[in-house]
Every structure is written in C-alpha cells, then in structure tokens.
Scaffold this motif. Sequence first.
Motif, PDB file in Angstrom:
ATOM      1  N   SER A 172       0.917  -1.098   0.131  1.00 52.81           N
ATOM      2  CA  SER A 172      -0.064  -0.038  -0.021  1.00 52.81           C
ATOM      3  C   SER A 172       1.062   1.260  -0.129  1.00 52.81           C
ATOM      4  CB  SER A 172      -0.963  -0.257   1.368  1.00 52.81           C
ATOM      5  OG  SER A 172      -0.323  -0.023   2.613  1.00 52.81           O
ATOM      6  N   LEU A 173       2.066   1.123   0.714  1.00 50.72           N
ATOM      7  CA  LEU A 173       3.064   2.339   0.816  1.00 50.72           C
ATOM      8  C   LEU A 173       3.469   2.639  -0.775  1.00 50.72           C
ATOM      9  CD1 LEU A 173       4.648   1.897   4.072  1.00 50.72           C
ATOM     10  CD2 LEU A 173       3.353   3.759   3.392  1.00 50.72           C
ATOM     11  N   ASN A 174       3.639   1.305  -1.282  1.00 51.67           N
ATOM     12  CA  ASN A 174       4.265   1.694  -2.826  1.00 51.67           C
ATOM     13  C   ASN A 174       3.202   2.175  -3.720  1.00 51.67           C
ATOM     14  OD1 ASN A 174       5.959   0.866  -5.379  1.00 51.67           O
ATOM     15  ND2 ASN A 174       4.334  -0.348  -5.628  1.00 51.67           N
ATOM     16  N   TRP A 175       1.912   1.658  -3.590  1.00 53.55           N
ATOM     17  CA  TRP A 175       0.871   2.153  -4.442  1.00 53.55           C
ATOM     18  C   TRP A 175       0.642   3.635  -4.242  1.00 53.55           C
ATOM     19  CZ3 TRP A 175      -4.903   0.292  -2.685  1.00 53.55           C
ATOM     20  CH2 TRP A 175      -5.773   1.181  -3.442  1.00 53.55           C
ATOM     21  N   LEU A 176       0.619   4.211  -2.904  1.00 55.12           N
ATOM     22  CA  LEU A 176       0.266   5.577  -2.750  1.00 55.12           C
ATOM     23  C   LEU A 176       1.459   6.288  -2.912  1.00 55.12           C
ATOM     24  CD1 LEU A 176      -1.760   5.221   0.692  1.00 55.12           C
ATOM     25  CD2 LEU A 176      -2.839   5.424  -1.751  1.00 55.12           C
ATOM     26  N   TYR A 177       2.555   6.067  -2.750  1.00 52.86           N
ATOM     27  CA  TYR A 177       3.533   6.982  -2.894  1.00 52.86           C
ATOM     28  C   TYR A 177       4.856   6.859  -3.984  1.00 52.86           C
ATOM     29  CZ  TYR A 177       1.139   8.107   1.686  1.00 52.86           C
ATOM     30  OH  TYR A 177       0.277   8.236   2.741  1.00 52.86           O
ATOM     31  N   ILE A 178       4.558   5.782  -4.676  1.00 49.50           N
ATOM     32  CA  ILE A 178       5.402   5.520  -5.762  1.00 49.50           C
ATOM     33  C   ILE A 178       4.662   5.166  -6.919  1.00 49.50           C
ATOM     34  CG2 ILE A 178       7.313   4.112  -6.489  1.00 49.50           C
ATOM     35  CD1 ILE A 178       8.177   3.490  -3.766  1.00 49.50           C
ATOM     36  N   ARG A 179       3.762   4.264  -7.061  1.00 48.65           N
ATOM     37  CA  ARG A 179       3.215   3.706  -8.267  1.00 48.65           C
ATOM     38  C   ARG A 179       2.370   4.851  -8.866  1.00 48.65           C
ATOM     39  NH1 ARG A 179      -1.179  -1.031  -8.878  1.00 48.65           N
ATOM     40  NH2 ARG A 179      -1.068  -1.040 -11.011  1.00 48.65           N
ATOM     41  N   ASP A 180       1.341   5.472  -7.959  1.00 48.70           N
ATOM     42  CA  ASP A 180       0.510   6.534  -8.491  1.00 48.70           C
ATOM     43  C   ASP A 180       1.325   7.601  -9.194  1.00 48.70           C
ATOM     44  OD1 ASP A 180      -1.676   5.237  -7.793  1.00 48.70           O
ATOM     45  OD2 ASP A 180      -2.305   6.560  -6.266  1.00 48.70           O
ATOM     46  N   PHE A 181       2.396   8.182  -8.579  1.00 44.99           N
ATOM     47  CA  PHE A 181       3.370   8.931  -9.158  1.00 44.99           C
ATOM     48  C   PHE A 181       4.009   8.524 -10.594  1.00 44.99           C
ATOM     49  CE2 PHE A 181       2.952  10.859  -4.960  1.00 44.99           C
ATOM     50  CZ  PHE A 181       2.652  12.069  -4.996  1.00 44.99           C
ATOM     51  N   LYS A 210      -3.385  13.046  -1.251  1.00 47.73           N
ATOM     52  CA  LYS A 210      -2.377  12.502  -0.696  1.00 47.73           C
ATOM     53  C   LYS A 210      -1.804  13.444   0.611  1.00 47.73           C
ATOM     54  CE  LYS A 210      -0.388   9.908  -4.424  1.00 47.73           C
ATOM     55  NZ  LYS A 210      -1.348   8.483  -4.092  1.00 47.73           N
ATOM     56  N   ALA A 211      -2.083  14.651   0.397  1.00 47.59           N
ATOM     57  CA  ALA A 211      -1.860  15.549   1.614  1.00 47.59           C
ATOM     58  C   ALA A 211      -2.850  15.275   2.583  1.00 47.59           C
ATOM     59  CB  ALA A 211      -1.633  17.150   1.178  1.00 47.59           C
ATOM     60  N   LEU A 212      -3.988  15.309   2.216  1.00 48.28           N
ATOM     61  CA  LEU A 212      -5.319  15.171   3.429  1.00 48.28           C
ATOM     62  C   LEU A 212      -5.133  13.864   3.934  1.00 48.28           C
ATOM     63  CD1 LEU A 212      -8.215  16.525   1.147  1.00 48.28           C
ATOM     64  CD2 LEU A 212      -7.067  17.554   3.161  1.00 48.28           C
ATOM     65  N   ASN A 213      -4.689  12.834   3.194  1.00 44.31           N
ATOM     66  CA  ASN A 213      -4.695  11.432   3.768  1.00 44.31           C
ATOM     67  C   ASN A 213      -3.630  11.436   4.870  1.00 44.31           C
ATOM     68  OD1 ASN A 213      -3.065   8.616   3.583  1.00 44.31           O
ATOM     69  ND2 ASN A 213      -5.231   8.474   3.594  1.00 44.31           N
ATOM     70  N   LEU A 214      -2.361  12.066   4.516  1.00 46.34           N
ATOM     71  CA  LEU A 214      -1.345  12.300   5.628  1.00 46.34           C
ATOM     72  C   LEU A 214      -1.946  12.953   6.671  1.00 46.34           C
ATOM     73  CD1 LEU A 214       1.766  12.230   3.284  1.00 46.34           C
ATOM     74  CD2 LEU A 214       0.871  10.263   4.808  1.00 46.34           C
ATOM     75  N   PHE A 215      -2.456  14.093   6.479  1.00 46.30           N
ATOM     76  CA  PHE A 215      -2.747  15.058   7.548  1.00 46.30           C
ATOM     77  C   PHE A 215      -3.795  14.305   8.327  1.00 46.30           C
ATOM     78  CE2 PHE A 215      -6.018  18.100   9.051  1.00 46.30           C
ATOM     79  CZ  PHE A 215      -5.221  19.060   9.498  1.00 46.30           C
ATOM     80  N   TYR A 216      -4.809  13.740   8.103  1.00 43.71           N
ATOM     81  CA  TYR A 216      -5.822  12.968   9.156  1.00 43.71           C
ATOM     82  C   TYR A 216      -5.505  11.872   9.758  1.00 43.71           C
ATOM     83  CZ  TYR A 216      -8.248   9.410   6.492  1.00 43.71           C
ATOM     84  OH  TYR A 216      -8.529   8.310   5.492  1.00 43.71           O
ATOM     85  N   LEU A 217      -4.618  11.205   8.910  1.00 41.54           N
ATOM     86  CA  LEU A 217      -4.068   9.770   9.410  1.00 41.54           C
ATOM     87  C   LEU A 217      -2.599   9.902  10.385  1.00 41.54           C
ATOM     88  CD1 LEU A 217      -4.900   7.255   6.801  1.00 41.54           C
ATOM     89  CD2 LEU A 217      -5.931   7.181   8.972  1.00 41.54           C
ATOM     90  N   LEU A 218      -1.944  10.820  10.075  1.00 44.95           N
ATOM     91  CA  LEU A 218      -0.717  10.901  10.773  1.00 44.95           C
ATOM     92  C   LEU A 218      -0.454  12.231  11.406  1.00 44.95           C
ATOM     93  CD1 LEU A 218       1.871   9.314  10.911  1.00 44.95           C
ATOM     94  CD2 LEU A 218       2.624  10.642   8.837  1.00 44.95           C
ATOM     95  N   PHE A 219      -0.644  13.279  10.714  1.00 40.54           N
ATOM     96  CA  PHE A 219      -0.445  14.503  11.586  1.00 40.54           C
ATOM     97  C   PHE A 219      -1.515  15.048  12.656  1.00 40.54           C
ATOM     98  CE2 PHE A 219       1.768  15.306   7.386  1.00 40.54           C
ATOM     99  CZ  PHE A 219       2.924  14.700   7.878  1.00 40.54           C
TER     100      PHE A 219
END
Length: 366
Positions: A172-181, A210-219
Amino acid sequence: MEKLKRPVYLKPGADDFFKKMHKEVEETVLKNKSLHQYNIIKSLGVLSLYFLFYAGILFLGNNTALLYLFYILCGITMIVLFINAFHDAAHGALFKKPKHNDMFTYVLELFGSNRWLWIRRHISLHHAYPNVQDWDVDMKQSDIVRIFPNSPLFNYHKYQHIYMWLIYPLYSLNWLYIRDFKDFFGTKNNYVKRITTIPKVEVYRLFITKALNLFYLLFVPMAVLNQPWYVVLGGWFAMHVCASVVGVVALVSTHVDEHAHFPQADEEGKLSSTWAMHQMIVTKDFSANSGLANFLYGGFTHHVAHHLFPAVGHTYYPYITPIIKRYAEEYGLPYTNYPFYAAVRSHFRMLKNKGVQENIMMTGEI
C-alpha cells in the motif's frame, strides 16, 4: 507515448457457452434483489467501521496498545472497504444509479489514491486484457518482480521468491507514494498513457488527496495525542503493513500461481480465444466456500464470476459460481478453487520458477 495495437479476441460462435450462462444468470440469480440490498448495507457498514476505528485512534490513542490496535483495524478495514465496496462501485455494481456509484468511488481518495487513475488501470487494462503482457497493468508493475515469461530476466530475480516476502507488506505504501506518481509522470512502460490522456485536474487532485490522507491519519494524531511522534508513525506504518498483507492475499491468489497462463496475441494482434474463454483460462477462485473469506474479500474469492460478470455486485457471486462450474465441466473449460494458503504458496512457487530461465516447452499460447 508509444501506441500499441489493442489485442483482439476471437468472436464467439453460435454455441458460445457465455451466451447461455449469461442468460441463465439473468433469469435466476440476478432476480434476487435482497442480495443487492445486502451489498449496500455491508458497504456502508464497513465504511462506518473505518470512521469508528479512526475515532478510536484519536480518543483512545494515548494508550499505546490501543493506538496500534486501532491503526491496524483501520488498515484492515480500509482494504476490506476497497476490495468490497469501492471495487463494486467502480464497476457500477454497488448502487443502481451510475451517479451514486461514481460518488462512492471517491472513497478511494479518502485513502490517498486517485480514483480516476485506478479505474483506468483496473477496468480499461486489467479487466480488458488480464494476464496479457503490455496491457495488464495489475500484473506488470515494476522490474523488481518478474511474472510474465517474456519480461527481462535479471540476476536478482532468482531470489524474488524470498525478497518478495519483505516487499509485499509494503504494497500500500508503494501504491500510494510510488506507483501513482509513476503512472502520472513516468514515461517508461507507462500503460495508462498508452490508452488515455491524464486530465490536469487529476494531477492537482493527486497531490491534494495524498496531503489530506497524511494530514488526518498521521499529523492530526501527532497533534492531539500525548504520544511521541515516532510512536504515532509506528502505528501508521503498522496500519499499512497489515493492510498490505490482507490485500496481497487477494492480489496473488487469482491470476498468478505456478500454473498461470499468459496468452499472447499473434503478429496481427489476435488472441487465440474468445473474451469469456480468456477470463476462464487466466482467472482462479480461492477459498470460495469460506463465509469469512467471502465477507472479507468479496469479488476476489469468486474471481472467475467477477471477471465474467464485472457489473454484478460481489454478493451475487456465491450463487453464480456453481453455474460457472457446471458450464466449465460441460464445455471442457478450466476452473480452479483452492484455499488461500495454497494459492499464496503456489504464487511463490511461480516466483521461483520465473526467477530462472524458462523451459521453452512451458510457455506459449493456450
């Protein structure tokens, strides 16, 4: 971007099995409207669970054990929601009205991916040409793993049946932060750009989601919880690992086992079977008789039914599969259903076999 000639299937004959099967399914299974209602209730219920578990992170996350528990539950629920509800909606099979299905597909953006891109990859490429090299983007994702017989063979592939145990949990990390780009901006072997032009608005949406996803799940958890940042980061990472492990079972169990076929088009671009025969040849079921597996994996356990009836909700598939098995036996077509652990084991055997030079007698067309 290089344009390739689309493969062409054989035209079905007068005694085509799928015409008869489709009619029987229409006249029997699909008349049960309660299965459609169950699909909607299940989908909305799982979506509610996801938000409930996220609330658990925020309100109970000061306890480290609970923090990790709710992150992991979020990850598992995210994948279950994707495999069941989002997947059906993307195929227009969740709600009756297309606009409602389209609206629900934005759930994928909640997870940080791009709905427009995923639908093009999955429906326009994978479903149209499963296991066909240069077209099935779900099978060919990078040179790290070798699956197609005609893909380049590198020395490190001899170890792929070992190192993929470590890479798959990062799916899932590859999918979101590598493959999509890569699919948005890459030029090498970019299958998506061979069939369409990416709208500029989707590029903006890619970064925003992606920014919103990191915002609510991490930050947000980092800001509101009395936890060190690295503890929250660890919970977030555990969420992705668990989500990946659950999701990869579905991905590796349906098309890429040690007996998988990879049909190739001839010089004129023609494949050697009809569309429906092709789906039967390259697709397999796993744990189709398990109620728990059917609930978690939806249309992936009964994956043959899904590929033959992609516009039908997954809750109908357990009732369609017996019909498929009967026609497969009558027409001498392949049908496989094996436990998920056997499917996963067979996949890694395939990786081991594909990591070395193939015997020429083991490749080719059906």
